[in-house]
Design a protein around this motif. Structure first.
Motif, PDB file in Angstrom:
ATOM      1  N   THR A  36      60.291 121.821  63.882  1.00 26.18           N
ATOM      2  CA  THR A  36      61.414 121.780  62.956  1.00 26.18           C
ATOM      3  C   THR A  36      62.062 120.402  62.934  1.00 26.18           C
ATOM      4  O   THR A  36      61.982 119.641  63.896  1.00 26.18           O
ATOM      5  N   VAL A  37      62.672 120.118  61.801  1.00 27.50           N
ATOM      6  CA  VAL A  37      63.461 118.910  61.617  1.00 27.50           C
ATOM      7  C   VAL A  37      64.793 119.345  61.034  1.00 27.50           C
ATOM      8  O   VAL A  37      64.908 120.434  60.466  1.00 27.50           O
ATOM      9  N   GLU A  38      65.814 118.494  61.211  1.00 25.36           N
ATOM     10  CA  GLU A  38      67.122 118.837  60.675  1.00 25.36           C
ATOM     11  C   GLU A  38      67.631 117.696  59.802  1.00 25.36           C
ATOM     12  O   GLU A  38      67.657 116.548  60.222  1.00 25.36           O
ATOM     13  N   THR A  49      67.818 122.997  58.214  1.00 25.64           N
ATOM     14  CA  THR A  49      66.694 122.976  59.145  1.00 25.64           C
ATOM     15  C   THR A  49      65.455 123.437  58.394  1.00 25.64           C
ATOM     16  O   THR A  49      65.482 124.444  57.685  1.00 25.64           O
ATOM     17  N   ALA A  50      64.369 122.668  58.558  1.00 22.62           N
ATOM     18  CA  ALA A  50      63.114 122.991  57.882  1.00 22.62           C
ATOM     19  C   ALA A  50      61.962 122.827  58.858  1.00 22.62           C
ATOM     20  O   ALA A  50      62.085 122.133  59.868  1.00 22.62           O
ATOM     21  N   THR A  51      60.844 123.476  58.546  1.00 25.28           N
ATOM     22  CA  THR A  51      59.633 123.241  59.337  1.00 25.28           C
ATOM     23  C   THR A  51      59.110 121.862  58.957  1.00 25.28           C
ATOM     24  O   THR A  51      59.507 121.292  57.939  1.00 25.28           O
ATOM     25  N   ALA A  52      58.206 121.338  59.765  1.00 26.88           N
ATOM     26  CA  ALA A  52      57.606 120.042  59.465  1.00 26.88           C
ATOM     27  C   ALA A  52      56.727 120.107  58.212  1.00 26.88           C
ATOM     28  O   ALA A  52      56.305 119.082  57.697  1.00 26.88           O
ATOM     29  N   LYS A  53      56.489 121.306  57.711  1.00 27.91           N
ATOM     30  CA  LYS A  53      55.769 121.462  56.447  1.00 27.91           C
ATOM     31  C   LYS A  53      56.739 121.511  55.266  1.00 27.91           C
ATOM     32  O   LYS A  53      56.331 121.610  54.128  1.00 27.91           O
ATOM     33  N   GLY A  54      58.049 121.456  55.551  1.00 27.44           N
ATOM     34  CA  GLY A  54      59.049 121.401  54.494  1.00 27.44           C
ATOM     35  C   GLY A  54      59.657 122.720  54.090  1.00 27.44           C
ATOM     36  O   GLY A  54      60.466 122.778  53.165  1.00 27.44           O
ATOM     37  N   LYS A  88      62.504 114.307  56.079  1.00 34.93           N
ATOM     38  CA  LYS A  88      62.181 114.206  57.496  1.00 34.93           C
ATOM     39  C   LYS A  88      60.951 115.041  57.836  1.00 34.93           C
ATOM     40  O   LYS A  88      60.145 114.650  58.683  1.00 34.93           O
ATOM     41  N   ALA A  89      60.798 116.174  57.171  1.00 35.71           N
ATOM     42  CA  ALA A  89      59.616 117.014  57.390  1.00 35.71           C
ATOM     43  C   ALA A  89      58.359 116.270  56.972  1.00 35.71           C
ATOM     44  O   ALA A  89      57.345 116.279  57.681  1.00 35.71           O
ATOM     45  N   GLN A  90      58.420 115.612  55.830  1.00 33.52           N
ATOM     46  CA  GLN A  90      57.269 114.851  55.349  1.00 33.52           C
ATOM     47  C   GLN A  90      56.932 113.710  56.316  1.00 33.52           C
ATOM     48  O   GLN A  90      55.766 113.495  56.644  1.00 33.52           O
ATOM     49  N   GLU A  91      57.947 113.009  56.777  1.00 36.28           N
ATOM     50  CA  GLU A  91      57.728 111.915  57.720  1.00 36.28           C
ATOM     51  C   GLU A  91      57.133 112.427  59.029  1.00 36.28           C
ATOM     52  O   GLU A  91      56.221 111.809  59.584  1.00 36.28           O
TER      53      GLU A  91
END
Length: 114
Positions: A36-38, A49-54, A88-91
């Motif tokens: 996850t990213v925030e 908050t999202a998964t790294a897949k967006g 941030k998820a995309q990165e």
């Protein structure tokens, strides 16, 4: 094992490397679903908050911003937080993929098809 086979040995080595890469990519895809990213906006008043897949998983809004006269501001803050989380998820996804592909001699800007 493939000594003396010349190009056949090279091909077998390439196939093995490709299989290993495929296994690593598959494992990474599964990991990206739980990483996850925030993202945030308004100095942390709105957090997404999202998964790294967006995929958006949670939204946290500080109650202090709920003023009926500020409805558009709140909406803008929410959108900004979501966009920040997606960026941030995309990165994160690209950084994790780069870890896998860096040893393959691929160009730095090479994008996998996902």
């Amino acid at each position: 094992m493939f000594k003396g086979l010349g190009q056949m040995g090279d091909m077998a080595k390439m196939m093995k490397s490709a299989q290993e890469l495929q296994q690593k990519v598959t494992a990474l895809q599964e990991e990206l679903n739980v990483m996850t990213v925030e993202g945030e906006s308004g100095a942390g008043l709105v957090k997404a908050t999202a998964t790294a897949k967006g995929e958006l998983k949670a939204l946290d809004i500080d109650p202090s911003i709920f003023n009926p006269d500020e409805k558009e501001v709140v909406e803008d803050l929410i959108l900004a937080a979501i966009k920040d989380a997606q960026q941030k998820a995309q990165e994160k996804s690209q950084a994790e993929m780069a870890k896998i592909t860096e040893g393959l001699g691929l160009p730095a800007d090479f994008k996998m098809p996902f």
